[in-house]
Enzyme design. Structure first.
Site, mmCIF file in Angstrom:
data_model
loop_
_atom_site.group_PDB
_atom_site.id
_atom_site.type_symbol
_atom_site.label_atom_id
_atom_site.label_comp_id
_atom_site.label_asym_id
_atom_site.label_seq_id
_atom_site.Cartn_x
_atom_site.Cartn_y
_atom_site.Cartn_z
ATOM 1 N N ASP A 293 -2.695 -70.595 -46.737
ATOM 2 C CA ASP A 293 -2.293 -71.900 -46.202
ATOM 3 C C ASP A 293 -1.126 -72.475 -47.016
ATOM 4 O O ASP A 293 -1.159 -72.445 -48.255
ATOM 5 C CB ASP A 293 -3.516 -72.837 -46.290
ATOM 6 C CG ASP A 293 -3.330 -74.125 -45.538
ATOM 7 O OD1 ASP A 293 -3.111 -74.076 -44.323
ATOM 8 O OD2 ASP A 293 -3.410 -75.205 -46.176
ATOM 9 N N GLU B 116 1.269 -68.513 -44.396
ATOM 10 C CA GLU B 116 1.853 -69.613 -43.624
ATOM 11 C C GLU B 116 3.055 -70.090 -44.443
ATOM 12 O O GLU B 116 2.924 -70.929 -45.327
ATOM 13 C CB GLU B 116 0.847 -70.758 -43.432
ATOM 14 C CG GLU B 116 1.412 -71.836 -42.523
ATOM 15 C CD GLU B 116 0.703 -73.187 -42.633
ATOM 16 O OE1 GLU B 116 0.770 -73.953 -41.674
ATOM 17 O OE2 GLU B 116 0.118 -73.492 -43.674
HETATM 18 C C1 GLC Z 1 -1.881 -75.894 -42.764
HETATM 19 C C2 GLC Z 1 -2.994 -75.854 -41.755
HETATM 20 C C3 GLC Z 1 -3.207 -77.226 -41.223
HETATM 21 C C4 GLC Z 1 -3.601 -78.123 -42.365
HETATM 22 C C5 GLC Z 1 -2.576 -78.069 -43.485
HETATM 23 C C6 GLC Z 1 -3.121 -78.647 -44.753
HETATM 24 O O1 GLC Z 1 -0.673 -76.234 -42.205
HETATM 25 O O2 GLC Z 1 -2.695 -74.911 -40.767
HETATM 26 O O3 GLC Z 1 -4.180 -77.276 -40.211
HETATM 27 O O4 GLC Z 1 -3.732 -79.447 -41.932
HETATM 28 O O5 GLC Z 1 -2.217 -76.743 -43.801
HETATM 29 O O6 GLC Z 1 -4.091 -77.799 -45.300
#
Ligand code: GLC
Length: 548
Positions: A223, A282
């Site tokens: 994440d 991500e």
């Molecule tokens: C990422 C997740 C999202 C979350 C954020 C904070 O972007 O995909 O859903 O709110 O991180 O953890």
């Protein structure tokens, strides 16, 4: 739509499994509710795992189910090595992992290393230990600034704004006269950022990774992977644009050089296991910067976010595709494609309204499954679910609460049955007693039109098309027409016909204009919709074409 035409072998299969993988993303809250409390859970997922296997995908990415106050629907983790009772028990998880493996599905979990929950014991200890304590060194506790000589620390330490809106700082102890520190949270106040410059944080996460890898988990989705290190000294951002800016390419906050050492360490760890564990990030950055996270000794994959942001426009698809290809050539990792996830407006709505958007979303998904690289499908995308306009009173996304957009519309429980009972089969078990428990997000009228049981009976449904495309994709890998060395040469031809040539033998064509177009010469192996009688592609159709 599968078309005639066998495929000539083109060499041995040398790819690692993840290079050709199709992964299905499960947002457990909204997948299936096994115990009737209105929230999806591990028991529900276990029951419906055969459905996921029936799609022909290689694995499942599961968003967080660890203990959490659920401020950000689980992305605020208070215990990285547990299971929140809302979702079940560790025994449930072990059962899930065993069953998945026996069905040939790999399991990837979400790890959230940028921040934890403010309920995490280490954050609670840091709050209690007070200013200057080693406990606070695990997070970013900083003395505030003062608006005047008599008001000590009434202003946050810098001007950074949270991704969710509002300031990225909260007072550690608003009632204290002596504790004048603030803590940093790039997301909500319930999600304090870890201080990755403290080596204890890296050691802590190495243990988290070991815990899940030892259990047999096949990989991790990381994440906000690019944001762990902030600019040293936490300087103000330029006043004209003080926001964190969705974390995209903001060198003041994120994408610091030190973060790469974290992923080198994680890659070394992942490769100590047999089979090697997968790391997918991500990394919400432009292609050239994001590609640096998939250098050979870092993560295996990073989502192609530049692509996710595109509308229905051939020129920008070709432009971004070309950038991604340049990045692949530089660092070796093919793009990791996705059109949807739990944070993004459903593709059917992004590409147009109603039927037009739905048609284009199907074509885009078929195109995506033919592109070189791995592909991720978000639950419900295979059903063509549209974005739901969740009534304001029912919205729970903290981003909405802090003044941003709402992401609830892409998180509505899946429709399994056309019949409306038990929220279209989302719930497996009648709730206890006579209290009918509503799902955590309401489903809209007409939701049954997208139901799995309906689409399973219709060979022309999107669900059937996705299964066919995934099966053909697998065959093409096995036959050697798709290889890990394939690239993507993108161009746009007359009539807004988008072409991506993945090798001299194969290309993907998408009719993105308003008139029918003639596909390039070759055998059409597959298409999102039947071809017109003259063999042309109608607007909003996509085809896989074999060339000899
Ligand atoms: C990422 C997740 C999202 C979350 C954020 C904070 O972007 O995909 O859903 O709110 O991180 O953890």
């Amino acid at each position: 739509m599968t078309h005639d035409g066998g495929t000539p072998p083109r060499g041995p299969v040398t790819a690692e499994w993840w290079q050709s993988a199709v992964i299905y993303q499960v947002y457990p809250r909204s997948f299936t509710d096994g115990n009737g409390d209105g929230v999806g859970d591990l028991a529900g997922l276990i029951a419906r795992l055969p459905y996921i296997a029936s799609l022909g995908v290689d694995g499942v990415w599961l968003t967080p189910f660890q203990p959490s106050p659920q401020v950000d629907q689980g992305y605020d983790v208070s215990d990285y090595c547990g299971v929140d009772p809302l979702f079940g028990t560790m025994e449930d998880f072990d059962r899930l992992l065993d069953l998945a493996h026996s069905l040939g599905l790999r399991i990837l979990l979400d790890v959230v290393p940028n921040h934890c929950s403010s309920a995490h014991p280490l954050f609670q200890e840091a709050l209690a230990a007070g200013p200057g304590s080693p406990e606070r060194e695990l997070f970013h506790f900083v003395e505030g600034r003062s608006s005047s000589p008599d008001s000590r620390s009434d202003l946050p330490p810098n001007n950074w704004q949270s991704v969710f809106g509002g300031r990225a700082w909260s007072r550690a102890n608003p009632d204290s006269e002596t504790d004048t520190e603030w803590y940093l949270h790039l997301f909500s106040a319930g999600q304090p950022d870890w201080n990755w410059r403290n080596p204890a944080v890296g050691d802590y996460f190495e243990n988290v990774l070991r815990f899940w890898f030892d259990k047999g988990v096949d990989g991790l989705r990381i994440d906000v992977a690019h944001a762990l290190f902030k600019t040293d000294g936490l300087p103000d951002a330029p006043s004209e644009s003080p926001v964190v800016d969705g974390l995209r390419s903001n060198p003041l906050v994120s994408d610091q050089e030190e973060v790469h050492e974290v992923y080198r360490r994680w890659r070394r760890l992942a490769e100590k296991y047999q089979p090697h564990r997968l790391l997918v990030g991500e990394v919400n950055l432009e292609p050239a910067r994001a590609a640096r996270y998939t250098r050979r000794d870092e993560m295996h994959q990073a989502f192609a976010f530049a692509f996710v942001r595109l509308g229905w426009d051939a020129a920008t698809w070709a432009e971004v595709g070309t950038e991604l290809e340049a990045a692949r050539k530089l660092h070796g990792a093919a793009p990791t494609w996705a059109l949807e996830n739990h944070d993004i407006v459903r593709s059917a709505n992004r590409f147009g309204s109603a039927e037009l958007g739905a048609r284009r979303a199907r074509a885009a998904l078929v195109a995506l499954l033919g592109l070189p690289g791995s592909a991720y499908i978000y639950q419900g995308q295979e059903l063509g679910l549209p974005e739901v306009d969740v009534p304001v009173a029912a919205r729970v996304d903290p981003m909405w609460a802090r003044g941003g957009v709402t992401r609830d519309g892409a998180r509505v429980p899946l429709p399994w049955t056309q019949d409306a009972a038990l929220t279209h089969g989302f719930t497996l078990q009648e709730p206890a007693a006579d209290s009918a428990v509503a799902p955590w997000l309401p489903v809209p009228a007409g939701w049954g039109d997208y139901a799995v049981d309906l689409q399973e009976q219709d060979p022309g449904s999107l669900l059937a098309t996705v299964k066919d495309a995934v099966a053909l994709r697998r065959r093409l890998w096995e036959d050697g027409l798709f290889t890990a060395d394939d690239g993507g040469t993108w161009r746009v031809e007359a009539g807004n016909l988008l072409l991506c040539e993945r090798s001299p033998h194969f290309l993907v064509a998408v009719a993105m204009g308003t008139e029918p177009v003639k596909p390039p010469a070759g055998v059409v192996l597959f298409s999102a919709f039947p071809l017109a009688e003259d063999g042309w592609l109608q607007p909003g159709n996509a085809a896989w074409i074999r060339r000899n």
